[in-house]
Design an enzyme around this catalytic site. Structure first.
Site, PDB file in Angstrom:
ATOM      1  N   HIS A  70       0.489  -1.181   0.213  1.00 52.03           N
ATOM      2  CA  HIS A  70      -0.378  -0.398  -0.503  1.00 52.03           C
ATOM      3  C   HIS A  70       0.947   0.938   0.216  1.00 52.03           C
ATOM      4  O   HIS A  70       0.182   2.375  -1.017  1.00 52.03           O
ATOM      5  CB  HIS A  70      -1.223  -0.301   1.105  1.00 52.03           C
ATOM      6  N   ASP A  71       2.264   1.369   0.205  1.00 47.84           N
ATOM      7  CA  ASP A  71       3.214   1.821   0.573  1.00 47.84           C
ATOM      8  C   ASP A  71       3.028   2.599  -0.500  1.00 47.84           C
ATOM      9  O   ASP A  71       2.888   3.971  -1.511  1.00 47.84           O
ATOM     10  CB  ASP A  71       4.239   2.192   1.293  1.00 47.84           C
ATOM     11  N   SER A  80       5.012   7.226   2.823  1.00 46.16           N
ATOM     12  CA  SER A  80       4.245   8.396   2.717  1.00 46.16           C
ATOM     13  C   SER A  80       3.344   7.836   4.019  1.00 46.16           C
ATOM     14  O   SER A  80       2.062   7.852   4.214  1.00 46.16           O
ATOM     15  CB  SER A  80       3.261   9.002   1.219  1.00 46.16           C
ATOM     16  N   HIS A 193      -0.944 -13.545  -0.662  1.00 45.86           N
ATOM     17  CA  HIS A 193      -2.121 -13.897   0.228  1.00 45.86           C
ATOM     18  C   HIS A 193      -2.275 -15.576   0.913  1.00 45.86           C
ATOM     19  O   HIS A 193      -3.171 -16.336   0.837  1.00 45.86           O
ATOM     20  CB  HIS A 193      -3.638 -13.358  -0.807  1.00 45.86           C
TER      21      HIS A 193
END
Length: 327
Positions: A70-71, A80, A193
């Site tokens: 996700h970064d 961030s 996953h």
């Protein structure tokens, strides 16, 4: 020349030469040896702290990988996602009350700062922690190119556009392409996953009224469907979780892909890699290949992690003292 691999204690170690041959070039400003003199014990410090975190909560391994993903998908791998504030990426819809592991990164950062103050970026720490989470869970190990800078701003609007478990395959492929990643990266990185958990809110749409006709997702294996309907009943607690891979919940292996062949992908975005019409000419063959060969999955996953970890926005930025705020 022949590529070389070593199998050590169930782990696959891909040599640097192999990776250089298999993966796209790492950005010029990144190097595995950038902290060799300024913070020589960095790798051991990070690994020791990740071990402690996984011993306290084994699920944290999957959480750290997701945090890194996700970064990197928002402004590149610049930490961030770790910033606090009103425009924080933590508050974006895909992240709020979902992405976790911030306290672990804080702890690692404190240990690194104690040894090498003001030297190592939070972005590099997060990248190393993600790699170690894979390795310590039975997955491959690779050398991480370092030298990322910490971003000066968060981008909540871009974080709201992260790939979603509810999107069709073409939309997911397009979002990967927008940051420079290809179809192989889509499938290989989805293989993360193979461990971790997902909340009912992320897959309960498949269980009862998937198409609006009052029927569940027809691609979901019937025994798994029945079990999930019990875990996530209509009107139930959407924060309850189920394992993404029931065969080996906490191990990094290729069982995720074997599950997809049997209709046992938990998220819609998992199962469509094998069962959707678009998958026939894009992702299905890779799913089948990875289900047969864990080595092939580990090889491609390693290359995809290196490519994703090389998404950086030039040399701008800083080395934060506190990962949650700019200096």
């Amino acid at each position: 020349m022949k590529t070389q691999t070593k199998v050590m204690g169930g782990h696959v170690l891909l040599t640097v030469f192999t990776l250089c041959m298999l993966c796209s070039a790492v950005r010029a400003q990144l190097s595995p040896d950038i902290y060799a003199k300024s913070c020589p014990n960095l790798l051991q410090i990070v690994r020791d702290q990740v071990k402690i975190a996984l011993k306290a909560e084994i699920r944290m391994a999957a959480s750290l990988i997701r945090l890194h993903f996700h970064d990197c998908f928002v402004n590149g791998c610049d930490a961030s996602v770790l910033l606090d504030g009103t425009n924080s990426e933590k508050l974006a819809i895909p992240n709020v009350n979902s992405v976790r592991g911030f306290e672990v990164i804080d702890t690692i950062k404190a240990a690194v700062e104690n040894a090498c103050p003001g030297v190592v970026s939070c972005a590099d720490i997060l990248t190393l922690a993600a790699r170690d989470s894979v390795y310590l869970s039975g997955g491959p190990q690779w050398r991480v190119a370092l030298g990322r800078k910490d971003g000066l701003v968060a981008n909540q609007s871009s974080a709201n556009n992260l790939p979603s478990p509810f999107e069709p395959l073409d939309a997911i492929i397009a979002k990967f392409a927008a940051v420079g990643l290809n179809v192989t990266d889509v499938v290989a990185l989805s293989g993360a996953h193979t461990f971790g958990q997902a909340k009912c809110d992320l897959f309960s749409n498949r269980l009862f009224n998937f198409t609006g006709a009052g029927t569940p997702d027809s691609t979901l294996e019937t025994t798994l469907l029945s079990d999930l309907q019990t875990v996530c009943p209509i009107g139930g607690n959407g924060n309850k979780t189920a394992p993404l891979d029931r065969n080996s919940t906490d191990a990094f292996d290729n069982n995720y892909f074997k599950n997809l062949l049997e209709g046992k992908g938990l998220l819609s975005s998992d199962q469509i890699l094998f069962s959707s019409d678009l998958a026939v000419n894009t992702t299905k063959r890779l799913v089948e290949a990875y289900s047969r060969s864990q080595y092939l999955f580990f090889r491609d996953f390693t290359c995809s992690m290196i490519r994703m970890g090389s998404l950086v926005n030039g040399a701008s930025g800083e080395v934060r003292t506190n990962c949650r705020v700019i200096n």
